[in-house]
Every structure is written in C-alpha cells, then in structure tokens.
Design an enzyme around this catalytic site. Structure first.
Site, PDB file in Angstrom:
ATOM      1  N   TYR A   1      45.548  40.289  71.901  1.00 43.40           N
ATOM      2  CA  TYR A   1      45.016  39.127  71.653  1.00 43.40           C
ATOM      3  C   TYR A   1      44.016  39.406  70.405  1.00 43.40           C
ATOM      4  O   TYR A   1      44.256  40.450  69.523  1.00 43.40           O
ATOM      5  CB  TYR A   1      44.161  38.490  72.857  1.00 43.40           C
TER       6      TYR A   1
ATOM      7  N   ARG B   1      46.371  25.685  63.239  1.00 45.49           N
ATOM      8  CA  ARG B   1      44.794  26.391  63.020  1.00 45.49           C
ATOM      9  C   ARG B   1      44.815  27.518  63.860  1.00 45.49           C
ATOM     10  O   ARG B   1      44.259  27.570  64.846  1.00 45.49           O
ATOM     11  CB  ARG B   1      43.889  25.265  63.402  1.00 45.49           C
TER      12      ARG B   1
ATOM     13  N   LYS C   1      48.107  34.767  75.044  1.00 49.87           N
ATOM     14  CA  LYS C   1      47.385  33.833  75.876  1.00 49.87           C
ATOM     15  C   LYS C   1      48.070  33.993  77.279  1.00 49.87           C
ATOM     16  O   LYS C   1      47.400  34.190  78.282  1.00 49.87           O
ATOM     17  CB  LYS C   1      47.215  32.332  75.679  1.00 49.87           C
TER      18      LYS C   1
ATOM     19  N   GLU D   1      47.184  24.592  72.105  1.00 50.40           N
ATOM     20  CA  GLU D   1      46.305  25.911  71.698  1.00 50.40           C
ATOM     21  C   GLU D   1      46.687  25.548  70.149  1.00 50.40           C
ATOM     22  O   GLU D   1      47.585  25.361  69.520  1.00 50.40           O
ATOM     23  CB  GLU D   1      47.269  27.007  72.191  1.00 50.40           C
ATOM     24  N   ASP D   2      45.458  25.803  69.475  1.00 50.71           N
ATOM     25  CA  ASP D   2      45.502  25.954  67.963  1.00 50.71           C
ATOM     26  C   ASP D   2      45.803  24.814  67.341  1.00 50.71           C
ATOM     27  O   ASP D   2      46.804  24.916  66.289  1.00 50.71           O
ATOM     28  CB  ASP D   2      46.028  27.445  67.532  1.00 50.71           C
TER      29      ASP D   2
ATOM     30  N   ASP E   1      42.401  24.443  75.041  1.00 48.48           N
ATOM     31  CA  ASP E   1      41.439  25.550  75.111  1.00 48.48           C
ATOM     32  C   ASP E   1      40.512  25.917  73.918  1.00 48.48           C
ATOM     33  O   ASP E   1      39.294  26.304  74.185  1.00 48.48           O
ATOM     34  CB  ASP E   1      42.340  26.708  75.124  1.00 48.48           C
ATOM     35  N   ASP E   2      41.016  25.271  72.695  1.00 47.89           N
ATOM     36  CA  ASP E   2      39.854  25.367  71.610  1.00 47.89           C
ATOM     37  C   ASP E   2      38.490  24.505  71.983  1.00 47.89           C
ATOM     38  O   ASP E   2      37.664  24.903  71.192  1.00 47.89           O
ATOM     39  CB  ASP E   2      40.809  25.103  70.559  1.00 47.89           C
TER      40      ASP E   2
ATOM     41  N   ASN F   1      36.415  34.034  65.122  1.00 46.51           N
ATOM     42  CA  ASN F   1      37.072  35.023  65.093  1.00 46.51           C
ATOM     43  C   ASN F   1      38.377  35.152  64.053  1.00 46.51           C
ATOM     44  O   ASN F   1      38.808  33.832  63.911  1.00 46.51           O
ATOM     45  CB  ASN F   1      37.643  35.368  66.527  1.00 46.51           C
TER      46      ASN F   1
END
Length: 581
Positions: A111, A164, A182, A253-254, A276-277, A426
């Site tokens: 990850y 993203r 993930k 996610e993203d 999750d973000d 990150n």
C-alpha cells in the site's frame, strides 16, 4: 473448485476444506489451491503431483522465511511490489501468511507509498490482472459482467473510478492498484477470506493525456465519462451489485470529491456502503486526536482545530469531530468556534463567493470570526488565524508539501504546550511537513502523526516515534463489523465508535514515546476491537441481526480467517484438459 462453507451469512472465513475435481498441473496453476512444496506426501499421491514437484516437503513457516529472503534481495520498492504481486498470483495462502506476519515491513510495499508508484506505472508492470473491470460499454450488461467472476459469495467490494488516486490525481486504469491493495489489507487485517472480496475498476476513461498517448495503456482509451452518462453508469453498477452480490459491503475509493460526496449521499441507504477517503480518513484522524488527548490529559471540549484542506479528508474529519463533540454534550456555539478551515483559495468564511455546496457548509460564520477578532475581509493567512484562535490541533490534507510552514507551527507552539499536528497527505512527498520539522519547530513538544510512514525522530536526545494515521486501522474493522452485524446501512455514529476503539487500543507505552497509533503488527487485534465495537453499537441500537452481548467477541474473533493451508479433498475425476475449476 468448491469449498465446504461454514454455515451462516456472517461467515467470512472461507472453506474448512477444499473439494476439487482437478489434479496435477491445474492445482499448481490455481493460486487458491497451490501450496508449492507444502503439498503433503498424501496429497502428492492423491492428486498426481509426485513427479511435478521436487522431493522436499516444506512447511509454510519455511516458505514464509524463504519468501522474505527473496524480497530482502530486492532493493527497489517497486520491484518488491511486483514480487509480492507475483506471489499472490501463484500461491494465495502463502502471500497472505507472509503479509500478515510482516505487516510493518510490507504494508508500505503493498500500500502507500509504493502502491502510488505502482499505479503510475501500472500498464508497464502488470503481469496478471485481478478483479473486475467495467467500462461504459458494459452499462447495459453489468450483472452479466459481475457473474463472470469465479467467486459468488462476495462480502466486501472496493470500487474506484480512478480519478483521485492518493495525492497523484487521475491514474486511469492504474488506479486498480488501490482496491487490490486495500483488499489485501482487509484479508490480512480482518481475516475476510480472499474468495469473499472483490476489487472493481469503474474504468470510465481518463483525462490524463500521458496515459492516453501511451501505446501500452491498458485502460479504456477515451476521456472521462461525465454528466448524465456517468450517473447512469454508476446507477447501473449499484443495481448490479445489489442483484449479484446482495450480501456485499461496498467501499467507495478514490473518487473526485465532487463525485465522492454525491455518491455517498445517493447510495448509502440503498446498500451498506461508505467512502474511505471521507469516513475512513475521518475515523483515523479522530482516533489520533482522541489518543493525543490521552497524552495531554485534556477534554474534547477544550480543543480548537485549524484545517488546511477542505476536500474529502478534512471535511469528513470536521464532521466526525463535530459529531463527537455533540455526543459529549458540548454546546453548539463552542463547536462552531472550534473548527476553521482553509482551502487553496484561502479561509472558508461566511460571505466568500463560493459555489461548491459542500464548501459552503464548511464556512466559518461571521460571528465566530468576530469572536476571535479577525476581519474576514482581510484575507487572513493560516498563521494569522493560528495567532488569534490558538488552536490545539492542526490537520492537513492538501497534497502540498510545505503547506505547514515554520511560521505557522512556531506560532501554534507559542500558545499550546503539546500541539497535535497531523500532516495526513500521502505519499510522503506530498506531506504538509515532515515530523522532524514539526518537532524541531516546537522544540520537541509537538505530538505528530502522518498519513504515510516516516522514521522516528531524535531531538535533543529524545526519541519520538511517529505513528501513522493510516486508514488501515479503520476500514478492515468497520467492514468486518458491518458484515458480522448484517447491517443494511452504515450510520455515521459507527465511525466515531470505531475511532474510540482505535484510540483506546493504543497502548500506554506507545503514547509515552509520542506514537498516537498502535504498531502495525497489532493490526488484527485493533481490527477485532473495532469490529466488536461496531457490532456492539449495532446491537445496542437495534440495528442489523441481533447477537447476544456475551457472544459478540467470540463471534467476531471466530469469523476471522487466518492464512493456513486447508486439506484438499478429491471430488471426482475430470478431464485434465478442461482446466482449473
């Protein structure tokens, strides 16, 4: 291949034994059945493997040691990522055993930060594809596409449209590295069996010109789907998940923030889902704050927060902190005065010309600015607001290195004995400041946690251990808890419950050396704690399927799969040329 399933819809452990009608070569080429040299003498005779393997019969412990030796011979993190992916494609159980027993060392490989590099180079490094890939051309046949997946009892889906990816932006098809990574952590951390998780790329195109010009790009080679066509595609996807995998939890996610908030609001009542973000990041950030208060011995009511960033991470964190403060009975006026946000255009204050609905909701009221004696029309800088507000916590999610500058942090340290500083962006290259900077600028008084892994810091003879505010402490336990409790919707309170469990799970000796989070080697224990808290909250509030209080811990812990080889049972003879089950 077919497993003997554990009864009960809560089971995520997978089969206790594997029944197969395949023999020889096909068992070795199927990562779900392959044991490499760990096939027993009996299995080698029973399944026609005797001549296909060298004489040695290895234990899984020996195999783990050998795989770590092989990884240790590689010096480049991306090469280690490729090596681990090859192991996952060859021998699934061994991959997860290696990962689960060496999480602190390998999590930065599978990850962040290495996965970001893998996403950027995906089309040039991928060997075997994983998961499900959906493009706009599948919009009228998504259920059929989902049924092409070989496992049908899916309990956890991570889906991305790749726009993203971390702090790297639009990575097109390369974004698939994030759901894969993930879910590897879901399996290693939560013990959800590999056959019950599914990564999905909603490959609606890319606006990354370099990818579209790359002759080896593996994704849908068009610009991104937008507007009504995009909405129709996502709606068809959600309908298909409900139809084909009715017991699945969906993790968004993203996605770009404009899509992320809208999709969460639109679908959270239709199927158990979370972003999750937004919510996972908020959970770990709030856990970090709560753990920090264990060090400072202060209450939540005494905290004031300044945020740099007004996207998914900071918006979600602010919302969850406000909920936490309300849960503690803190007055609304105090809550309103406790949160001040900046975006790339400056401070979000009432009266600013702003069209983004989610940002309008984050604006600081004029009355709060007046309370602190700040002229909202003066274009206050973060250090100006810090000087007036005297925040105790600084949170950043800007993907802009240097966003936390020396003037800001030194000003903060003038008014707060132990400032809590959370540069969450990150990979490491995007962090708002480094831990060594924050600690030096506060003369060793800062309590720091980061979104990516950083080494410990020595300052004035004192060692500061830098805890990682990594979503991995949150999402595996939340997902497992929701599955075990059989929730059909995930209320916001679940994320505060999870944050409390994480903060309480950080041992005193970790806090004593400045670490706001547990060591990653403790992931399975923290995951179990979070899942137990989620199931307990669900039961106390009449949600999901009831589990007696006395049984909750046993039910959660017994549901977690541990990677170990299962016995193979021959079902019946079959034509070897027919391929693996």
């Amino acid at each position: 291949m077919k497993g003997t399933q554990v009864k009960g819809s809560r089971s995520v452990r997978g089969p206790e034994r594997i029944e197969t009608n395949k023999r020889g070569f096909w068992l070795l080429k199927n990562p779900s059945t392959n044991k490499d040299l760990a096939f027993s003498e009996h299995e080698r005779d029973e399944f026609g493997l005797r001549a296909l393997l060298p004489a040695k019969v290895s234990t899984i412990e020996e195999q783990v040691e050998l795989e770590m030796e092989r990884l240790g011979a590689k010096t480049d993190p991306l090469e280690k990522y490729i090596g681990l992916a090859a192991l996952q494609d060859r021998n699934e159980v061994l991959f997860y055993r290696v990962l689960s027993e060496h999480l602190p060392e390998l999590m930065p490989i599978v990850y962040t930060p290495t996965v970001g590099q893998a996403c950027q180079n995906y089309s040039h490094i991928h060997r075997n594809v994983r998961g499900i890939w959906l493009t706009p051309e599948d919009v009228d046949a998504i259920p059929e596409r989902l049924r092409e997946y070989p496992f049908h009892d899916i309990r956890l889906i991570v889906a991305t449209d790749n726009e993203r990816i971390l702090g790297l932006g639009d990575q097109g098809a390369g974004g698939m590295g994030i759901p894969i990574g993930k879910l590897a952590l879901y399996v290693a951390g939560a013990g959800i069996h590999p056959s019950k998780v599914l990564p999905i790329s909603l490959d609606v195109g890319t606006n990354n010109a370099a990818l579209l010009e790359d002759p080896y790009y593996v994704g849908y080679p068009k610009r991104r789907l937008r507007g009504a066509a995009y909405d129709r595609f996502i709606d068809a996807f959600v309908d298909a998940v409900q139809q084909v995998f009715p017991n699945a939890v969906l993790q968004w996610e993203d996605f770009h923030k404009h899509q992320a908030f809208a999709l969460l609001d639109r679908y959270r009542e239709r199927l158990p889902s979370f972003n999750d973000d937004i919510q996972g990041t908020a959970t770990v950030a709030v856990a970090g704050v709560l753990a920090g208060l264990r060090i400072t011995k202060q209450s939540l009511a005494d905290q004031r927060f300044v945020y740099l960033g007004a996207g998914e991470a900071c918006s979600g964190t602010r919302a969850l902190l406000c909920s936490a403060m309300r849960a503690e009975g803190i007055p609304e006026q105090t809550i309103a005065r406790a949160h001040l946000l900046f975006d790339s255009q400056g401070q979000l204050v009432e009266g600013r010309d702003e069209r983004d609905p989610h940002k309008i909701a984050l604006m600081t009221p004029a009355s709060v600015m007046a309370h602190y004696g700040i002229d909202p029309h003066s274009g206050p800088r973060p250090e100006d607001v810090i000087r007036s507000v005297k925040p105790t916590v600084l949170i950043g999610a800007t993907a802009q290195p240097g966003a936390f500058n020396q003037a800001m942090i030194e000003e903060m340290a003038k008014h707060v004995e132990r400032p809590i500083i959370l540069p969450l962006s990150n990979p490491n290259s995007k962090a708002e400041c480094t831990p060594s900077e924050a600690i030096a600028w506060t003369d060793g008084r800062a309590i720091v946690a980061t979104g990516s892994p950083f080494p410990d810091v020595e300052h004035a003879g004192v060692r500061h251990v830098i805890g990682q505010s990594n979503n991995v402490f949150a999402f595996p336990g939340i997902g497992l808890g929701v599955i075990v409790a059989e929730l059909r919707e995930i209320p916001d309170e679940i994320f505060y419950v999870a944050a409390q469990a994480i903060a309480q799970g950080t041992r005193d000796e970790r806090l004593a050396i400045g670490a706001l989070f547990p060591d990653q080697s403790e992931l399975r224990e923290i995951t179990a704690r979070v899942a137990i808290a989620v199931v307990r909250y669900a039961g106390a509030n009449g949600l999901g399927h009831p589990i007696p209080e006395a049984d909750i811990e046993d039910v959660v812990r017994s549901s977690m799969w541990f990677p170990a080889y299962k016995p193979l049972v021959l079902r019946h003879e079959a034509d070897p040329a027919s391929g693996p089950d």
